[in-house]
Design an enzyme around this catalytic site. Sequence first.
Site, PDB file in Angstrom:
ATOM      1  CE  LYS A 164       4.510   4.279   8.017  1.00 41.50           C
ATOM      2  NZ  LYS A 164       5.764   3.772   7.028  1.00 41.50           N
ATOM      3  CE  LYS A 191       2.092   1.164  -0.854  1.00 38.56           C
ATOM      4  NZ  LYS A 191       2.175   1.037   0.656  1.00 38.56           N
ATOM      5  CB  CYS A 218      -1.465   8.799 -12.378  1.00 35.94           C
ATOM      6  SG  CYS A 218      -1.061  10.403 -11.632  1.00 35.94           S
ATOM      7  CG  ASN A 246       1.658   7.116 -13.951  1.00 38.77           C
ATOM      8  OD1 ASN A 246       2.273   7.532 -13.197  1.00 38.77           O
ATOM      9  ND2 ASN A 246       1.788   5.827 -14.279  1.00 38.77           N
ATOM     10  N   GLY A 247       3.275   9.916 -15.399  1.00 38.29           N
ATOM     11  CA  GLY A 247       4.578   9.866 -15.232  1.00 38.29           C
ATOM     12  C   GLY A 247       4.638  11.564 -16.224  1.00 38.29           C
ATOM     13  NE  ARG A 292      -0.199   3.761 -10.007  1.00 40.61           N
ATOM     14  CZ  ARG A 292       0.639   2.859 -10.163  1.00 40.61           C
ATOM     15  NH1 ARG A 292       0.868   2.007  -9.345  1.00 40.61           N
ATOM     16  NH2 ARG A 292       2.035   3.599 -10.721  1.00 40.61           N
ATOM     17  CD  GLU A 309       9.008   2.845   8.579  1.00 40.40           C
ATOM     18  OE1 GLU A 309       9.818   3.930   7.994  1.00 40.40           O
ATOM     19  OE2 GLU A 309       7.959   3.127   8.204  1.00 40.40           O
ATOM     20  CD  GLU A 311       3.961   7.651   4.776  1.00 38.12           C
ATOM     21  OE1 GLU A 311       4.482   7.319   3.753  1.00 38.12           O
ATOM     22  OE2 GLU A 311       4.546   6.573   5.429  1.00 38.12           O
ATOM     23  CD1 TRP A 344       0.095  12.108  -5.412  1.00 41.05           C
ATOM     24  CD2 TRP A 344       1.620  12.699  -7.012  1.00 41.05           C
ATOM     25  NE1 TRP A 344       0.788  12.692  -5.162  1.00 41.05           N
ATOM     26  CE2 TRP A 344       2.096  13.284  -5.626  1.00 41.05           C
ATOM     27  CE3 TRP A 344       2.320  13.054  -7.417  1.00 41.05           C
ATOM     28  CZ2 TRP A 344       3.363  13.935  -4.899  1.00 41.05           C
ATOM     29  CZ3 TRP A 344       3.706  13.772  -7.831  1.00 41.05           C
ATOM     30  CH2 TRP A 344       4.241  14.231  -6.381  1.00 41.05           C
ATOM     31  CG  HIS A 359      25.386  16.704  19.825  1.00 42.85           C
ATOM     32  ND1 HIS A 359      26.020  17.394  20.702  1.00 42.85           N
ATOM     33  CD2 HIS A 359      25.356  15.574  19.930  1.00 42.85           C
ATOM     34  CE1 HIS A 359      27.363  16.259  21.368  1.00 42.85           C
ATOM     35  NE2 HIS A 359      26.620  15.294  20.232  1.00 42.85           N
TER      36      HIS A 359
HETATM   37  O1  M6R Z   1       7.920   1.708  -3.442  1.00 41.26           O
HETATM   38  P1  M6R Z   1       9.139   2.049  -2.787  1.00 41.26           P
HETATM   39  O2  M6R Z   1       9.015   0.770  -1.036  1.00 41.26           O
HETATM   40  O3  M6R Z   1       9.723   1.900  -3.770  1.00 41.26           O
HETATM   41  O4  M6R Z   1       8.735   3.441  -1.946  1.00 41.26           O
HETATM   42  C1  M6R Z   1       9.615   3.944  -1.387  1.00 41.26           C
HETATM   43  C2  M6R Z   1       8.448   4.993  -0.739  1.00 41.26           C
HETATM   44  O5  M6R Z   1       8.189   6.522  -1.017  1.00 41.26           O
HETATM   45  C3  M6R Z   1       8.140   5.074   0.350  1.00 41.26           C
HETATM   46  O6  M6R Z   1       8.502   3.897   1.162  1.00 41.26           O
HETATM   47  C4  M6R Z   1       6.951   5.972   1.020  1.00 41.26           C
HETATM   48  O7  M6R Z   1       8.128   6.922   2.362  1.00 41.26           O
HETATM   49  C5  M6R Z   1       5.724   5.524   2.266  1.00 41.26           C
HETATM   50  N1  M6R Z   1       4.836   6.457   2.355  1.00 41.26           N
HETATM   51  C6  M6R Z   1       6.657   5.379   3.422  1.00 41.26           C
HETATM   52  O8  M6R Z   1       5.076   4.654   3.907  1.00 41.26           O
END
Ligand code: M6R
Length: 612
Positions: A489, A607, A2, A100-101, A27, A485, A492, A74, A508
Amino acid sequence: MCGIVGYTGKKQAYPIILKGLKRLEYRGYDSSGVALLKNGILNVYKKKGKVVELEESLLGETLEATIGIGHTRWATHGEPSDKNAHPHTSANGNIAMIHNGIIENYALIKSDLLKKGYSFKSETDTEVLLNFIEDIQKNNNCSIEEALRIALKRVTGAYCILLIEKNNPDTIIAARKGSPLVIGIGKGEHFLASDASPIIEYTKEVVYVNDYELAIVKPDELILKNLGNETITPYITKLDMELAAIEKGGYEHFMLKEIFEQPSTIFDCLRGRLNSKESLIKMSGVDDNIEQILKADRILIIACGTSWHAGLVAEYIIEELCRIPVEVEYASEFRYRNPIVNKGDVIIAISQSGETADTLVALEKAKENGAFIFGVVNAVGSSIARISNAGAYTHAGPEIGVASTKAFTGQLVVLMMTALVVARHKKSISEDRYNALLVELEQVPEKVEAILKNADQIKTIAEKYKTANDFLFLGRGYNFPIALEGALKLKEISYIHAEGYPAAEMKHGPIALVDESLPVVFIATKDPYHEKIISNMQEIKARKGKIISIISEGDTISPDLSNDYFCIPIADELIAPLLTVIPLQLLSYYVGIAKGIDVDKPRNLAKSVTVE
Ligand code: M6R
């Protein structure tokens, strides 16, 4: 999660709020809304979907007001919808509020309010808190500020809230606990936002509000108080950020811009710290606390998502160079189990946003037990940066795309330099090896540049495999976290199911997935286990899997085994992750684009994850 914006001053509030919401949309983008106050009339407009949908729905409306608040959501409590969008208005219609929260004890409060005859227009915890405030105000015949203070003492959870009231023509009241709030100080005006991006255009003077603080904000006055009603002197900071850093600068998406910025963000991260000619790395956060770090029996790394992957790479590097045992923890698990944390334990916290709720709470818990927190954070002045005892910024600049890219490489660089400083003090690294790694680190920006020049090759590969239902990413050693990673990616950004695995572990279990329709991405650069990974490729090829490999220049074996391959410059195995991740970032970007996905705002994500 948010984004919130507020304005009080002499200008028109709506355009400032709208622009701010667009900047904060990373956000959350399930719905958005604004509340404007003029001549004692409170107008609230909200809409499901992205900010542009709100904007379009308001074309032709007269939106005059010099005070207002806005929100981009969000969803937590209640589906994305017009009715659950913020701002919410209190039952008597006098107060509008954004939040926000999460208010964790909202159900209890709601049932009390229902008994008192309150009804609710939305399913949100926010509306419950708002009516709770209204109820307290009514029962105590007090100001909104006093009612808010009483309410906040009774709620549990996290919040950053802004509210405006009909009877308070130019005042925004704000409060925070666990969710960020920055106040920009202009001439006869104030700006409030979740981060500095909506503010930077108007002023560079800001105040970061702390947990359990309340702000009473008028055009010419900013009063900060604690929940005990004591006044606090605001601490004004100068923003070190330029507007260009938060704009797309000619790129189609922030994600692409941020991938292409990496030669310069990595350079910025090294600048002023590393000098190979003088065999020197200067990191005051490490240098000033070296005794603390050296006497640690082990190092704990706490992070989430991509930052957690950086932590895994760091585990390998620190154990190799410093010979200190390292454990890497998901913050969300760490905070709820009963971990052993002792006085003097060193914790490395990794976070791009510096606001991730799980990481923040885990650190608070560890700090209570006497741990020393070293923060590796990108967002300057963020909550994690402030809770840390020491640390090093990644200096990647604002990262707007939801997918973390340049922040990740920044984290790797900082962690690598930290390990080198510690190893040298500990004498667990030879001078030759130390100097060689310094030289290699200095070369990373130009090697990343060289990789990016061939981005079109990855685009072609992405086109070829964009219809796959699943992907497998395999790597060994330092490239195993990069396999994780790469898979994250792709999930996402393209919504394709993907798994990351240690290449040897594949037999395995995951090998059962392999058939002629499964693309398997091997991260197979030249390192001591290169022959082993070649064998793993053979195993996939024998089962007709489609092999896409990321390999070192000069590798003559892997191309024959691969359906497609991409070459990266030769690098030391400790440095390789900084290079191998780049084509994987590009792969997810181009697959996402080919599938027509809004890669900067993929579904369901946000984000900055400020809820648990
Ligand atoms: O802001 P942060 O690095 O603490 O965020 C951690 C994760 O939420 C963040 O890395 C998330 O996995 C990303 N969307 C990855 O691309």
